[in-house]
Design a protein around this motif. Structure first.
Motif, short mmCIF file in Angstrom:
data_model
loop_
_atom_site.label_atom_id
_atom_site.label_comp_id
_atom_site.label_asym_id
_atom_site.label_seq_id
_atom_site.Cartn_x
_atom_site.Cartn_y
_atom_site.Cartn_z
N TYR A 1 0.81 -1.22 0.00
CA TYR A 1 0.00 0.00 0.00
C TYR A 1 0.84 1.27 0.00
N VAL A 2 2.11 1.15 -0.41
CA VAL A 2 3.02 2.29 -0.30
C VAL A 2 2.44 3.56 -0.93
N HIS A 3 1.85 3.42 -2.11
CA HIS A 3 1.36 4.63 -2.80
C HIS A 3 0.20 5.26 -2.04
N GLN A 4 -0.73 4.40 -1.64
CA GLN A 4 -1.91 4.91 -0.96
C GLN A 4 -1.54 5.54 0.38
N GLU A 5 -0.60 4.90 1.09
CA GLU A 5 -0.23 5.42 2.40
C GLU A 5 0.51 6.74 2.30
N THR B 1 -7.69 3.11 6.13
CA THR B 1 -7.33 1.74 5.77
C THR B 1 -7.36 1.56 4.26
N PRO B 2 -6.25 1.14 3.68
CA PRO B 2 -6.21 1.02 2.22
C PRO B 2 -6.77 -0.31 1.70
N ILE B 3 -7.13 -0.31 0.44
CA ILE B 3 -7.54 -1.53 -0.26
C ILE B 3 -7.10 -1.37 -1.71
N LEU B 4 -6.67 -2.44 -2.34
CA LEU B 4 -6.28 -2.34 -3.74
C LEU B 4 -7.53 -2.22 -4.59
N SER C 1 -7.46 -13.01 1.50
CA SER C 1 -8.55 -13.86 1.98
C SER C 1 -9.82 -13.02 1.88
N ALA C 2 -10.96 -13.67 1.72
CA ALA C 2 -12.21 -12.91 1.70
C ALA C 2 -12.38 -12.15 3.01
N ASN C 3 -11.94 -12.76 4.12
CA ASN C 3 -12.02 -12.08 5.41
C ASN C 3 -11.30 -10.74 5.37
N GLU C 4 -10.09 -10.74 4.85
CA GLU C 4 -9.32 -9.49 4.83
C GLU C 4 -9.96 -8.48 3.87
N TYR C 5 -10.32 -8.98 2.68
CA TYR C 5 -10.90 -8.09 1.66
C TYR C 5 -12.16 -7.41 2.21
N LEU C 6 -13.04 -8.23 2.78
CA LEU C 6 -14.32 -7.69 3.27
C LEU C 6 -14.12 -6.86 4.54
N THR C 7 -13.21 -7.26 5.42
CA THR C 7 -12.98 -6.51 6.65
C THR C 7 -12.43 -5.12 6.34
N ALA D 1 -12.82 0.94 3.98
CA ALA D 1 -11.85 1.33 2.96
C ALA D 1 -12.53 1.81 1.67
N TYR D 2 -13.83 1.53 1.53
CA TYR D 2 -14.53 2.00 0.33
C TYR D 2 -14.60 3.52 0.29
#
Lengths: 283, 488
Positions: free
Chosen positions: A260-264, B281-284, B260-266, B273-274
């Motif tokens: 997450y380097v960019h986002q952070e 909290t970041p999300i790709l 994991s779905a847990n991490e993605y959804l959490t 993160a939305y």
């Protein structure tokens, strides 16, 4: 609970907080960590516990400002309470009387090393400590380590204090001087732990490292902190954070830390702008 | 009113649930079904035959008086309808949304024999929502304090239900929750578009108003052990769920972009993160996402990926459509929104670039063989049928194991080989005196309502145990039903 009882600066961007949490202070063992939450929309992030005082009912946290969350924590004042402190998490360090023990700490990694060194000394081990930092003002807990250790060496990258060079340079010399060790701990940035483990592997010294990958819950529920140890997937939060340093896949760990380097960086930049504005309440 | 003939050709049809159009909803996080209007609810409720035998109640794990509340809706007594449900179900607005009614109460509905069964879930949701939005009834006055204290470990569906039952019987209840917000999978797992978080918060608030204490940021087994809780509390209920994610154990799972779905959804639900403007909290935000698995969690993950801005989301499932554990409605919603499905395909390895980022996933086509222990036909790989999907994120949603933190720190509490806690099916008693367990930690990953049913039974047994004038021997009849859940 969670109130900051004392706050000290240990160097540029490095802070020591003493936080009131009596039950946690009684329960936490060396090597364990807490998950912190500093603001309502903030991240959950792990910090290794740097010390505990069961009588005062406090835990000590030492951290370096590295992003938005740590910047917000650094902006907190004595008397304020941290929004969330969850712990003690992770498996405690296995403390035994090993004999001659080597403690190698790099940068902010010296902080989690301290309670381990303290417990090792109490268990009757002979202690050699090597502390490293980029420059003199970033060397932390030197006096504390001198009080515990039989020998202390300090190295700085720029030579502004102690020996010029890396902790591995000092370690190589110590080993060349004929010193032997039964066990080693190495805690610090990934390249430092990797390099130290290469040296101790040559010298056949069993070496424990403490890993700090990206985490969310800290209880084994998300799997974001998975690391590869001896070819097997482990969760650092519940299987660690300590692992056999000679089996850790440091390359994967280093890559995953960059997810997450960019986002952070974007958040941190926005946060610093916010911190410069005194009107912003949550800063 | 109710059409009693039951088989007339002109019998009124089921009132469809109004839904937001796919092209609108796939771009936001708001709830997909809009809920019935009062007129629609009364119209649907009036289809109920009010059968004397009421087979629907048999199908409800918590035994809601279904014809009773449906009749109240038909009569326009909406708040009374909600109160009728609340007698046995502390979370009606949640259950009205996430229960698999089609396999529980509705499948037993007599109307379903000749046409469509009564929309019991939609009606439950309507009544609960009505009470929340328009209701005037204050919180029920608590019964006289019993003087007993009960600790509830985990604040998911099981913990909340157990706490609600016990506080309603006069016991002082404290819930211990590891996360910073209560409600477990209802807040970290199930997305906003399926279960708005404000609804969950309201149901939790109602419990707190009734006197339930909730301690967040508290990991039982780490800060307090169950044994330590027993020093302070008269009974302990363990409802910590099945929260340890399973991975595929294939090459490439360490790559950046594999969740994991847990991490993605959490990250998206609990940590919000939305909302990139507010949450840290970041999300790709990937262009192409592959979701592995065929359960509700896989559907939630896929639709979440879409809402995070993915251009293409593909569900990869190793069996066929018929074996998918996800609710048909969820699969349908996902398809409507443009989720692609690669059925009868299994991942072989995840491919990455030199910097460690996911660039694709190699899969192999499967065919169905003989039935396996789950009764479903076993998927078998077809040799030389590998193909590659170009993706930049992979979400693994193949199920969860029980989290070992509580079981491993509670001596005397027996666990199965699968790591679940051994508990009596009828009472929830574990092998340790004073400790009950229920929900996914006993059955393995299952449904919200089955966890609630188990918690309700345990709460009733805890109440009886606490109030029993005579000391009783602590005996349980061993059982631990194997659960299948999303494991596919």
């Amino acid at each position: 609970m969670n109130e900051i009882i004392a706050k000290h600066s240990l160097g540029p961007g490095i802070f020591r907080l003493e936080v009131a949490y009596p039950k946690l202070a009684r329960k936490a063992r060396p090597g364990q960590f807490v998950i912190l939450r500093v603001s309502e929309d903030g991240e959950r992030f792990p910090l290794t516990i740097a010390d505990c005082d069961p009588e005062r009912g406090t835990i000590t946290l030492i951290f370096q400002v590295a992003g938005k969350s740590t910047a917000l924590l650094a902006a907190m004042k004595t008397g304020q309470a941290i929004l969330g402190v969850t712990g003690p998490l992770g498996v405690p360090t296995e403390i035994e009387r090993f004999g001659r023990v080597l403690c190698v700490g790099g940068g902010i990694g010296v902080a989690p090393l301290y309670p381990i060194a303290k417990a090792l000394k109490r268990a009757g081990n002979h202690l050699t400590s090597i502390l490293g930092a980029r420059s003199k003002d970033l060397v932390i807990l030197e006096q504390e380590f001198r009080a515990l250790s039989d020998t202390v060496c300090v190295a700085t990258d720029d030579g502004s204090y102690g020996r010029k060079g890396f902790v591995t340079d000092v370690l190589t010399d110590v080993l060349a001087g004929g010193e032997t060790f039964d066990k080693a701990w190495a805690i610090g940035p990934v390249p430092m732990m990797r390099a130290t483990c290469e040296v101790t592997r040559q010298a056949a010294i069993p070496t424990v490292v403490s890993l700090n990958p990206i985490m969310v819950d800290g209880t084994g529920m998300c799997g974001g902190c998975r690391v590869i140890v001896g070819g097997k997937v482990k969760f650092a939060c519940v299987d660690g954070p300590e692992f056999d340093g000679h089996l850790v896949d440091f390359d994967t760990l280093a890559k995953r830390l960059g997810t997450y380097v960019h986002q952070e960086k974007r958040d941190y930049d926005a946060c610093r702008i916010g911190l410069d504005q005194p009107s912003r309440k949550d800063a | 009113m109710a059409d009693k003939s039951g088989n007339r050709a002109d019998r009124p049809k089921r009132v469809p649930m109004p839904e937001r159009p796919p092209e609108e909803r796939r771009n936001d996080w708001d709830e997909v079904p809009r809920g019935y209007t009062p007129d629609q609810a009364r119209q649907e409720a009036s289809r109920c035959l009010l059968c004397k035998k009421s087979p629907c109640i048999e199908g409800c794990p918590v035994g809601i008086d279904i014809p009773g509340f449906v009749k109240l809706i038909a009569d326009g007594k909406f708040e009374e309808a909600a109160d009728r449900i609340l007698l046995v179900n502390a979370l009606p607005a949640v259950c009205g949304r996430v229960c698999p009614q089609e396999t529980q109460c509705e499948i037993l509905c007599v109307l379903g024999k000749k046409g469509e069964p009564l929309a019991i879930g939609n009606l439950e949701r309507f009544a609960a929502d009505w009470k929340r939005e328009q209701g005037t009834c204050p919180v029920p006055t608590p019964p006289d304090p019993s003087g007993f204290k009960v600790a509830v470990v985990g604040s998911g569906p099981a913990g909340l239900t157990c706490a609600g039952e016990l506080v309603g019987r006069g016991h002082a209840v404290t819930i211990f929750e590891a996360f910073h917000k209560p409600a477990g999978v209802l807040v970290y797992g199930i997305p906003e578009f399926r279960l708005p978080k404000s609804i969950v918060a309201d149901e939790v608030k109602r419990l707190e108003a009734r006197g339930v204490q909730i301690r967040t940021n508290t990991v039982v087994g780490k800060l307090d052990t169950v044994d330590e809780l027993l020093e302070e509390y008269d009974a302990v209920f363990v409802g910590v769920g099945a929260g340890a994610p399973m991975f595929l154990d294939i090459p490439g799972e360490e790559l950046l972009g594999v969740y994991s779905a847990n991490e993605y959804l959490t990250r998206v639900n609990l940590m919000r993160a939305y909302d990139r403007e507010r949450a840290d909290t970041p999300i790709l935000r990937s262009k192409r996402v592959a979701v592995i698995g065929g359960g509700n969690v896989a559907m939630d993950s896929a639709r979440t990926g879409l809402r995070l801005g993915a251009e293409e989301v593909t569900v990869v499932y190793r069996r066929s459509r018929a074996e998918m554990p996800a609710r048909a409605a969820e699969v349908h919603h996902a398809e409507q929104e443009g989720i692609r499905f690669h059925l009868l395909a299994a991942p072989v390895r995840i491919l990455g670039d030199e910097r460690g980022w996911v660039i694709g996933i190699e899969c192999i086509r499967m065919e169905l063989g003989e039935p396996d222990e789950s009764g479903r036909r076993r998927p078998l790989p077809i040799p030389d049928s590998e193909f590659t999907l170009e993706v930049d994120s992979v979400v693994v949603a193949i199920g969860n194991r029980p989290n070992p933190i509580v079981p491993s720190t509670t001596p005397g509490m027996e666990t199965s080989r699968r790591g679940t806690i051994v508990a009596d099916e009828k009472t929830g008693r574990t092998t340790k005196e004073g400790v009950w367990a229920g929900g996914d930690i006993v059955t393995g990953a299952a449904t919200v309502i089955s966890a609630m049913g188990a918690a309700q039974a345990a709460a009733r047994d805890i109440d009886a145990y606490l109030r029993s004038p005579e000391p009783r021997p602590w005996e349980i009849e061993t059982c631990s039903t194997p659960g299948d859940g999303d494991l596919a």
